[in-house]
Design an enzyme around this catalytic site. Structure first.
Site, PDB file in Angstrom:
ATOM      1  N   LYS A   1      61.908  61.381  51.623  1.00 51.87           N
ATOM      2  CA  LYS A   1      60.924  60.923  50.766  1.00 51.87           C
ATOM      3  C   LYS A   1      60.926  59.300  51.357  1.00 51.87           C
ATOM      4  CE  LYS A   1      60.269  61.521  46.321  1.00 51.87           C
ATOM      5  NZ  LYS A   1      58.934  61.852  46.043  1.00 51.87           N
TER       6      LYS A   1
ATOM      7  N   CYS B   1      44.732  64.365  29.816  1.00 49.36           N
ATOM      8  CA  CYS B   1      45.738  63.905  28.820  1.00 49.36           C
ATOM      9  C   CYS B   1      45.866  62.668  28.937  1.00 49.36           C
ATOM     10  CB  CYS B   1      46.684  64.797  28.467  1.00 49.36           C
ATOM     11  SG  CYS B   1      48.229  64.703  29.867  1.00 49.36           S
TER      12      CYS B   1
ATOM     13  N   GLU C   1      45.568  70.035  36.099  1.00 48.53           N
ATOM     14  CA  GLU C   1      45.460  68.992  37.221  1.00 48.53           C
ATOM     15  C   GLU C   1      46.569  68.739  38.176  1.00 48.53           C
ATOM     16  OE1 GLU C   1      43.891  67.408  33.102  1.00 48.53           O
ATOM     17  OE2 GLU C   1      45.512  68.700  33.803  1.00 48.53           O
TER      18      GLU C   1
END
Length: 394
Positions: free
Chosen positions: A357, A127, A80
């Protein structure tokens, strides 16, 4: 304006499986090996056309001691996460090509085509929390925990962050977890938790968020596996956060369509008598000359010589380091972006990944607030892992 039928789970799975089959044999599971496949499909509501734009396969995650301070290693190689990172690579190229994005001088950002949406698929339940069925009966849950302990079966594939005096794998619904890794504890959150985060913050991450007008959310989440439970998936992805007080004009908790089709089978799906494949596979819909397909081993490119194993040449195109280079290239190619972000072009050669960021001020502020409301126990990586520049090893 035309809104044609959206792709079914079968349509999305076929696009993913066809691409997987067309990829070279190298790196794929061999006999008696299994893996998880995840993919992202672009759908255009106006034309009714669909195309696969990102694919990832993998089951591995590296431990805390193996993390790289130069952004060269991909920490989490679950399918994923690899699919999402492959999708980011696709988005960077799309911003350069301006096919689904266009520059809006009024908003001073890139705007995505309003007809375009994205659909996510996985061949296994994520998960973590999505793997737990909450039957509401404490006695049944206790029985299941005892059975878990006696049979050494791990249902969630992820560890609780708190209450470590107790069994860290116990089946408590609705809480945050980290991936177990191979023996050593990791700092990577479970796929259930990461998808839940994308469902509020968008899948684009901080760097891309500073360049685009709106977060990018998945329109639907699709699963083709026998063990998927709609109730558990809904809880893991958005219902466990309902009732929390968070409001933001830009970031909002989504309620995506969640679809399950147990009739679709992936040929390398998990089997108890098979071993997990040690490799990760990533593919992005980008030009062939950019090497859209890569194989990873322990978070690095397969086939790199031992001498170059700790250099930027070992870094996958989906690593933090290479995404950072893509981001800087975009800023250098469009000086308006530098003006918008209040950066001098001359500063780009020594600016840090962490500083870039932080340029996504709204994103970072919203994430701090969201962590307080939804993700209080989210792991924090040491600051030294984010302070690299575009010139590692120097």
């Amino acid at each position: 304006m035309c809104d044609k039928n959206k792709p079914s789970v079968q349509d999305i799975a076929e696009l993913c499986f066809e691409k997987f089959e067309s990829l070279p044999k190298t790196g794929k599971p061999t006999e008696n090996q299994w893996t998880i496949l995840a993919g992202i499909v672009e759908f255009n509501r106006q034309t009714g056309s669909s195309q696969l734009v990102a694919l990832g396969c993998g089951t591995k995650c590296i431990g805390q001691s193996k993390l790289c301070s130069q952004g060269l290693i991909v920490n989490d190689s679950h399918a994923e996460v690899l699919a999402r990172r492959s999708f980011l690579r696709f988005l960077y190229e799309e911003l350069k090509q301006e096919r689904i994005f266009h520059w809006n001088s009024e908003l001073k950002s890139y705007v995505m085509d309003e007809h375009v949406e994205f659909h996510f698929l996985s061949t296994q339940t994520p998960c973590g929390d999505a793997c737990i069925l909450d039957d509401g009966d404490p006695e049944e849950q206790a029985k299941r925990q005892r059975f878990d302990k006696e049979s050494e079966i791990i249902y969630t594939g992820a560890k609780l962050i708190s209450d470590l005096n107790y069994d860290p794998m116990r089946q408590t619904p609705g809480v945050l977890r980290t991936k177990p890794g191979r023996g050593e504890r990791t700092l990577s959150m479970s796929c259930s938790d990461k998808i839940a985060r994308w469902n509020v913050m968008g899948v684009q991450g901080a760097l891309l968020d500073s360049l685009i007008s709106k977060p990018i959310y998945f329109n639907s989440l699709n699963f083709c596996c026998d063990d998927a439970q709609l109730e558990s998936l809904e809880r893991a992805i958005y219902k466990r956060w309902e009732g929390r007080s968070f409001k933001h004009y830009r970031f909002q908790l989504q309620k995506p369509q969640i679809r399950i089709d147990c009739g679709i089978k992936f040929e390398f799906a998990q089997r108890p008598d098979w071993q997990p494949s040690p490799n990760g596979l990533v593919w992005s819909k980008i030009s062939d000359d950019l090497r859209p397909y890569e194989i990873s081993v322990n978070g690095k490119r397969q086939g790199v010589t031992k001498k170059k194993l700790n250099t930027h040449q070992a870094a996958l195109a989906i690593s933090k380091y290479n995404f950072f280079l893509n981001f800087l290239d975009l800023l250098k190619s469009k000086t308006l972006l530098c003006e918008m972000l209040d950066i001098n072009l001359s500063d780009l050669d020594h600016i840090t990944y962490s500083s870039c960021k932080d340029l996504a001020k709204e994103y970072q502020l919203a994430w701090r607030h969201i962590k307080d409301q939804y993700f209080l126990q989210w792991t924090k990586k040491p600051n030294e892992l984010l302070n690299f520049t575009s010139n590692p090893n120097k």
